[in-house]
Write an enzyme that holds these catalytic residues in place. Structure first.
Site, mmCIF file in Angstrom:
data_model
loop_
_atom_site.group_PDB
_atom_site.id
_atom_site.type_symbol
_atom_site.label_atom_id
_atom_site.label_comp_id
_atom_site.label_asym_id
_atom_site.label_seq_id
_atom_site.Cartn_x
_atom_site.Cartn_y
_atom_site.Cartn_z
ATOM 1 N N PRO A 34 0.843 -1.210 0.000
ATOM 2 C CA PRO A 34 0.000 0.000 0.000
ATOM 3 C C PRO A 34 0.876 1.257 0.000
ATOM 4 O O PRO A 34 2.015 1.243 0.464
ATOM 5 C CB PRO A 34 -0.798 -0.109 1.309
ATOM 6 C CG PRO A 34 -0.735 -1.541 1.693
ATOM 7 C CD PRO A 34 0.579 -2.056 1.181
ATOM 8 N N TYR A 35 0.316 2.333 -0.519
ATOM 9 C CA TYR A 35 1.056 3.600 -0.635
ATOM 10 C C TYR A 35 1.662 4.011 0.708
ATOM 11 O O TYR A 35 2.868 4.245 0.817
ATOM 12 C CB TYR A 35 0.112 4.681 -1.164
ATOM 13 C CG TYR A 35 0.733 6.046 -1.316
ATOM 14 C CD1 TYR A 35 1.730 6.284 -2.260
ATOM 15 C CD2 TYR A 35 0.316 7.119 -0.526
ATOM 16 C CE1 TYR A 35 2.300 7.541 -2.409
ATOM 17 C CE2 TYR A 35 0.879 8.381 -0.668
ATOM 18 C CZ TYR A 35 1.867 8.584 -1.606
ATOM 19 O OH TYR A 35 2.425 9.830 -1.748
ATOM 20 N N TYR A 36 0.831 4.081 1.742
ATOM 21 C CA TYR A 36 1.346 4.513 3.044
ATOM 22 C C TYR A 36 2.117 3.398 3.745
ATOM 23 O O TYR A 36 2.813 3.659 4.731
ATOM 24 C CB TYR A 36 0.218 5.051 3.917
ATOM 25 C CG TYR A 36 -0.145 6.475 3.553
ATOM 26 C CD1 TYR A 36 0.724 7.524 3.836
ATOM 27 C CD2 TYR A 36 -1.340 6.778 2.902
ATOM 28 C CE1 TYR A 36 0.419 8.831 3.493
ATOM 29 C CE2 TYR A 36 -1.655 8.083 2.548
ATOM 30 C CZ TYR A 36 -0.767 9.102 2.846
ATOM 31 O OH TYR A 36 -1.067 10.395 2.489
ATOM 32 N N GLY A 37 2.008 2.171 3.246
ATOM 33 C CA GLY A 37 2.873 1.124 3.763
ATOM 34 C C GLY A 37 4.329 1.415 3.444
ATOM 35 O O GLY A 37 5.222 1.182 4.257
#
Length: 278
Positions: free
Chosen positions: A105-108
């Site tokens: 995920p992007y914020y991962g």
């Protein structure tokens, strides 16, 4: 404790993350590589604009709490002088490899960037981080069950001895990139000038997308002065500010087989080093 079958299954899953060139062995000898493949391997993984892909349906999505908290952590690290925005982008979006970039995920990726910068700049040790991760996993072994995650310990030390960059101090009250105003000298280009994007070698990091390199364009806006991304991302205090420009491209000249109208245009922002007169 894991079983032998569980460990084997995890190793099998990891083994599927292989090179995407089936005609080449892993770690190929130099005589099997050509310049195009070397350029592809070295391309920063965040530069995906223009690459062929399956159609995607875009949907609005509310941020989850962990995503919001990750964003806040990254902003706090910047405000405290731990890293610069381009440094965060490189660590979170480039130094992860294509498999992680496309698979997480992007914020991962942002969250991994937080961990990496704190370890690389000696704010925490990797051993300490691993132990804390194991501690948190054990604390919530049965799931959240409606509980909100709670940081433990909530604070440690006063931070007075933390090594920080200088940017967060000299930009106070001015902002970035306004803090660099008047440092780049006269701009080389003016609005309306025809230019071509230089096809410079790219290694490690850039914000100049591949799909415009070598393409003709025209200066639409003389924007601001700032160090180019290639310098700012390494937190170099001696990085030379240069002019940034908004460059306009004609879509039919930019994309092979473009089927839109001849008046369709695209604009992107580029630093002066990437532009040459046409």
């Amino acid at each position: 404790m894991s079983t032998a079958a569980e460990r084997a299954a995890q190793l099998e899953l990891v083994a599927r993350l292989r090179s995407a060139y089936p005609e080449l062995p892993d770690a190929p000898p130099p005589d099997l590589l050509d310049s195009a493949r070397i350029k592809a391997y070295l391309k920063p993984v965040h530069d995906v604009g223009g690459e062929p892909d399956a159609p995607m349906k875009y949907e609005n999505k509310q941020y989850e709490q962990w995503e919001e908290l990750t964003y806040v952590m990254c902003e706090v690290l910047a405000a405290r002088g731990i890293w610069l925005s381009e440094e965060r982008r490189r660590i979170g979006n480039v130094d992860v490899g294509r498999a992680e970039y496309l698979g997480l995920p992007y914020y991962g990726r942002w969250l991994l960037a937080v961990a990496r910068v704190l370890v690389e700049k000696h704010h925490v040790s990797l051993g300490e981080l691993s132990e804390r991760m194991a501690e948190v996993a054990q604390r919530y072994a049965g799931g959240l069950a409606g509980r909100a995650p709670e940081a433990q310990p909530k604070s440690h030390g006063d931070g007075a001895d933390v090594t920080r960059n200088a940017h967060h101090r000299h930009a106070v009250g001015k902002g970035d990139p306004q803090v660099y105003a008047g440092q780049a000298g006269p701009p080389r280009f003016s609005v309306g000038d025809p230019v071509v994007v230089r096809d410079l070698p790219v290694i490690f990091y850039t914000r100049t997308p591949e799909y415009v390199r070598g393409a003709p364009g025209r200066i639409a806006t003389v924007a601001y002065e700032s160090p180019a991304a290639e310098d700012e991302t390494w937190d170099r205090p001696d990085a030379r500010p240069e002019w940034f420009y908004v460059v306009e491209f004609v879509q039919s000249e930019l994309w092979d087989g473009y089927t839109g109208t001849d008046s369709d245009t695209l604009r992107t922002e580029l630093p002066e080093r990437w532009l040459a007169p046409r």
